[in-house]
Design a protein around this motif. Structure first.
Motif, short mmCIF file in Angstrom:
data_model
loop_
_atom_site.label_atom_id
_atom_site.label_comp_id
_atom_site.label_asym_id
_atom_site.label_seq_id
_atom_site.Cartn_x
_atom_site.Cartn_y
_atom_site.Cartn_z
N LEU A 121 0.81 -1.21 0.00
CA LEU A 121 0.00 0.00 0.00
C LEU A 121 0.85 1.27 0.00
O LEU A 121 0.82 2.08 0.94
CB LEU A 121 -1.01 0.01 1.16
N HIS A 130 1.78 4.87 -1.90
CA HIS A 130 0.93 5.89 -2.50
C HIS A 130 1.43 6.32 -3.86
O HIS A 130 0.90 7.24 -4.47
CB HIS A 130 0.84 7.10 -1.58
N ARG A 131 2.48 5.63 -4.32
CA ARG A 131 3.12 6.07 -5.56
C ARG A 131 2.26 5.92 -6.80
O ARG A 131 1.42 5.04 -6.88
CB ARG A 131 4.38 5.24 -5.78
N ASN A 165 4.36 4.02 3.46
CA ASN A 165 3.18 3.25 3.07
C ASN A 165 2.08 3.38 4.11
O ASN A 165 2.26 4.02 5.16
CB ASN A 165 3.56 1.78 2.84
#
Lengths: 574, 457
Positions: free
Chosen positions: A83, A85-86, A482
């Motif tokens: 998880l 966020h990229r 993350n």
């Protein structure tokens, strides 16, 4: 409000805040330091071996007392399932760098989603000028279907260019073609299509092979966009501006109108902005960017390649600026004035700084009084996690966590580490251009000796110091933060506000922490410059004090209702 | 606004889509997966996909939309994403502990031909946990078909048949808001029907503010209920595009018969739904529902003079657009442009059926699937309308042509509260009626002369 609460405008360029000083002066930070140490080890302990081994190098507790500078691992593969966020390469190329160029027809070659998601969602504002083309409100896609995937999409792309060019008047200054994942896989040669279309329609057509899977984040897309802009756009037209001090604003995307506020200040100082890359920018301006005197770099990550390549090709210097926060603005303006070394300009810059600062001093003091002592976390991209630390400090706040989504080591540690960055398989696939001086267009403003002298006195001249040097001891610097880490660190460090993006905004809000989006400014802004600093402080205080925070727990959960007890006891008696 | 759009003749385009009226399958699959309790939606592709999808859903719902990704690199794109999926599954269970991981594919993993079935049979899945998947290449269908594929995926992979009938009615609600799902459930409950709604995003994407973030909020269809779907008595699929696939899968796999009903927006479509519930439950329609219907009809009569023959342009997703068209006709309005970006499903024929029901000459209405906002705008430039109905993406046209917009459908990125309040049912129709009448009447108030401004309208 007392005079003491005012921030004194510095007379001289602000010295970079001595590392650790802020931490020592803030007694609460001792707790933060211990809490951060504990949280860091707790987070890492929770990971299984492989993830532990990977993540531990991306998580740094800042310690300026160490003899050797701390090293962070960055710009490496995202861990599947963690998880992150990229975003992707396409997002960096089309979404970030090319999207804001308003006179270009930016065609996304691929299935519909990619073009859809980058349509009007980034807030790179663009104004329409009389008789000129502004295609920013539009999204163009070849909407590839199964048959295109099976039989190839080159014909459809060519036709799409033809249809797009036929529609608009005046004609788009260029067609920019961005590929998405399947395009690279099925082997569509978008560069060949671009060349054919350019020959046939007489409009510059540039292809960007920015398939989403390339590189490890948006960053690869920035680089790909930079490469093609330098190859095909910059240096194409030579009409030199007549004004004395002309600059380009690089890595300014005009989010929420930041670029306009920055331009206003520069213009007021007598510094003309020739090209903006790329907020509210045009191919027309970018193509003559090399005729300006100096490049200013706001977002280091996304555009430093162009700054460097323009230096190689045209001999132009660049200054890493920061128009976020009044001190950042003042420092940047003074650096520009020092570069031009013109008494009149320097005087004008001081005048503007004094006048602009005076204009907002009272308001800023109002907010500072109310925000002092609060803590913040910053998880953004580009250079924002660095820039905003300065503004927060001005408001009396400290930053306890700062991280980047897609930065490289130089964004954290400074450009001095660039030569020691290991090139891995993922970065190797992103073309690195080595450009020679362009004959007749290469001009050095200073002799190498003089330039070295200037570099010593002008902070940010051809150099970026990175984020860590301005961070307090004991705070956390995190790469590719993350979801798991966000939750853990917020619980441990309890920042008053978490500046981040849309994907974690409501995660934080649900958990009771104010979250303000710092990619999109939560649909407000501008936050740059002087007016921006006030806007930012206003929005932050507003968020912290919105009455709804006090209403989360219903009254009957805070204190037992007397009436309820009475009824119950009545029941028993009966 | 949209100053570059040519105001002359509408140019035909066959290759270039401008301002799309659809997006890709995976985002719909992700949304559907969030409607099963304890599920982590997982995107098998490059990390950018899920980043975009989470952004889209979060901006619409103003709620966390949690999902993970296989985070393909160039290497994975060449050698296949099996290793990435394996790592992802391990990390997700290890860190986030969902009951189910619901994997959907992307154009990337589909183009390279990743075989999820074989990948997943090689992956060790913790006791009591599940990994299900569906195929959602972005170059087919739209976000609506993605939703439908994931709903069907749950059925395919989880529904089982035992010897004991559950006596339940399976209901597939369509790509609608949590507020709509709550309304659908309240009708089912009023008929005392034992049901399973799949998916059910209420309590997930409209979860209350409590001061605690929950990775897996209280709402969502329970896994055990999904498993028991094979024993269901009957299925109602609400909306052909978004819901029929799941109902069909349940019939194919376990012989559960189904009926596809229109999404219950507007009078007739809601009538049909209510009648079906009454027929199924063998309960007469409760007085409360009849009262609600009566209130709607009452309001329609009250407001008719402000709506009569008002020209409307409707854009969005096919199940919604069809019903909005019908409701406009029920109100005496004139839908003149009706479009969706989603391909397939004989959209034009369905629109023609609706028009025929009201004796509207189909030649007088422009309706089209696989269109985009650019084309609809060009049509509107040729002959203007009084009102726009559609998602936020229509607002540029609204401003360019100075036409009021009533926001309906997906996505609504620029307004709050919408996902909480239903558009389905009589109550939903009443809300739509109010919003449309308000929009038109606000214009009258804004544009009329001082002498004509009246308190009473």
């Amino acid at each position: 409000m007392t005079v003491e609460t005012l921030i004194k405008p510095d007379a001289a360029p602000a010295a970079s805040s001595a590392a650790g000083t802020a931490a020592a002066s803030n007694p609460a930070s001792l707790d933060i330091q211990a809490a951060a140490t504990a949280a860091l080890s707790e987070v890492l302990e929770s990971y299984e071996a492989k993830v532990f081994k990977n993540r531990k190098k991306h998580l740094i507790q800042v310690d300026h007392t160490l003899e050797t500078p701390q090293e962070i691992t960055a710009n490496t593969r995202t861990i599947p399932g963690i998880l992150s966020h990229r975003g992707c390469c396409y997002a960096g190329c089309k979404g970030v760098v090319l999207g804001p160029i308003k006179d270009a027809l930016v065609i996304t070659h691929g299935p519909i989603g990619c073009a859809f998601y980058t349509w009007g969602t980034r807030r790179h504002k663009a104004s329409t000028e009389e008789g000129k083309l502004n295609l920013v409100p539009y999204s163009f896609s070849t909407d590839m279907r199964e048959t295109d995937i099976v039989f190839g999409g080159e014909k459809k792309l060519f036709k799409a260019i033809e249809e797009g060019l036929a529609l608009f008047s005046p004609q788009p200054a260029a067609v920019l073609i961005c590929s998405t994942c399947p395009v690279g896989l099925i082997g569509d040669d978008i560069h060949a299509v671009a060349a054919r279309a350019e020959a046939q329609f007489g409009v510059k057509c540039i292809a960007f092979s920015c398939e989403g899977y390339k590189g490890v984040s948006q960053s690869a897309g920035h680089h790909i966009a930079n490469n093609q802009l330098i190859r095909r756009v910059i240096g194409e037209t030579d009409d030199k501006p007549s004004s004395r001090f002309t600059v380009n604003l690089l890595g300014e995307y005009n989010i929420g109108g930041d670029g306009w506020e920055t331009e206003r200040i520069l213009t007021r100082c007598g510094i003309d902005v020739l090209a903006v890359m790329t907020g509210n920018g045009t191919v027309a301006d970018i193509s003559r960017a090399h005729t300006a005197d100096l490049n200013l770099v706001q977002c280091h990550r996304s555009i430093n390649y162009i700054a460097e390549m323009m230096q190689d090709q045209y001999g132009m210097d660049w200054i890493k600026v920061n128009f976020i926060g009044t001190k950042g603005v003042a420092k940047s303006l003074r650096a520009i004035a020092a570069y031009f070394d013109d008494a009149e300009l320097s005087a004008r810059v001081e005048e503007v700084i004094a006048s602009e600062e005076a204009e907002i001093a009272e308001e800023l003091a109002y907010y500072r009084e109310r925000l002092t002592g609060r803590t913040a976390a910053l998880y953004v991209g580009g250079s924002r996690s660095h820039h905003y630390q300065n503004l927060l400090r001005e408001l009396g706040m400290s930053t306890v966590i700062a991280g980047y989504e897609f930065a490289h080591r130089d964004d954290y540690e400074g450009r001095e580490v660039m030569d020691s960055i290991k090139v891995d398989a993922d970065s190797k696939n992103i073309e690195e251009l080595h450009l020679e001086p362009v004959e007749g267009k290469y001009r050095l403003r200073f002799s190498p000796e003089k330039l070295e002298e200037l570099k010593a006195s002008i902070e940010g001249l051809d150099y970026y110091e990175g984020m860590i040097k301005e961070m307090d001891n004991g705070t956390l610097m995190i790469d590719d933060l993350n979801h798991f880490e966000t939750e853990e660190f917020v619980r441990a460090l309890q920042p008053d506000v978490f500046f981040s993006g849309i994907k974690d905004k409501y995660v934080l809000q649900k958990g009771g922490t104010l979250s303000r989006q710092l990619h999109s400014y939560d649909y407000k802004g501008p936050y740059a410059g002087y007016a921006g600093a006030v806007n930012f402080a206003h929005d932050l205080l507003m968020g912290l004090t919105v009455p709804a925070w006090q209403m989360i727990t219903p009254p009957w959960k805070r204190e037992p209702l007397l009436q309820g007890e009475m009824l119950a006891s009545t029941g028993e008696e009966e | 606004m949209l100053d570059a759009t040519p105001r002359g003749e509408v140019a035909e385009r066959s290759a270039l889509t401008i301002n799309p009226c659809k997006t890709c399958q995976p985002v719909g699959a992700l949304y559907a997966a969030l409607g099963v309790h304890g599920t982590m939606p997982h995107s098998h592709g490059s990390q950018g996909c899920v980043s975009f999808h989470r952004m889209f859903l979060t901006r619409h719902f103003k709620e966390p939309a949690m999902a993970s990704t296989s985070a393909f690199t160039e290497g994975a794109s060449v050698f296949g994403g099996g290793a990435n999926l394996k790592t992802a599954v391990r990390n997700i269970f290890d860190l986030y502990d969902p009951e189910i991981i619901a994997v959907h594919t992307t154009c990337l993993s589909e183009t390279i031909g990743d075989d999820l079935h074989s990948f997943l049979s090689d992956i060790e899945i913790p006791e009591g946990k599940r990994v299900i998947y569906c195929s959602t290449p972005s170059y087919q269908g739209s976000h609506i078909t993605g939703f439908s594929s994931m709903a069907a995926g749950f059925v395919e992979h989880m529904a089982q048949k035992s010897d004991v009938p559950s006596g339940r009615l399976a209901v597939i609600p369509g790509f609608v808001n949590p507020g709509d799902m709550r309304k659908i459930k309240s009708y089912l409950e009023e008929f005392r029907i034992n049901y399973t709604l799949l998916p059910d995003t209420s309590g997930v994407l409209d979860a209350p503010m409590t001061g605690e973030f929950e990775m897996f909020p209280k709402g969502g269809t329970r896994a055990a209920d999904v498993v028991r779907l094979g024993d269901a008595h009957f299925t109602l699929a609400l909306g052909q595009w978004a819901s029929e696939a799941a109902a069909n899968a349940l019939q194919r796999k376990h012989g559960v018969q189904y009926a596809t009903l229109p999404l219950p927006i507007g009078v007739r479509a809601t009538d049909e739904f209510i009648s079906a519930l009454s027929g199924y439950s063998k309960h007469p329609v409760p007085a409360s529902i009849e009262e609600e219907r009566g209130q709607l009809i009452d309001c329609m009569l009250d407001a008719h003079q402000y709506l009569d023959k008002r020209r409307v342009a409707i854009a969005g997703d096919p199940d919604h657009v069809l019903r909005l068209t019908e409701f406009c006709l029920e109100l005496g309005m004139s839908p003149v442009y009706v479009g969706t970006g989603t391909p397939g499903g004989h959209f034009e024929e369905r629109v023609a059926e609706v028009l025929a029901r009201f004796d509207v000459d189909p030649e007088t209405v422009w309706f089209k699937s696989e269109t985009d906002y650019f084309e609809i705008h060009q049509r509107i430039i040729q002959e203007p309308v009084d009102l726009l109905l559609g998602p936020s993406l229509f607002k540029q046209v609204a401003r360019a042509e100075d036409i009021p917009l009533v926001r309906v459908g997906f996505p609504i990125l620029d307004r709050y509260v919408h996902p909480y309040l239903p558009l389905v049912g009589y109550e939903g129709a009443m809300r739509l009626l109010r919003d449309m009448a308000d929009a038109l009447m606000d214009r009258l108030d804004r544009d009329c002369d001082d002498k004509d401004l009246e308190f009473v309208m």
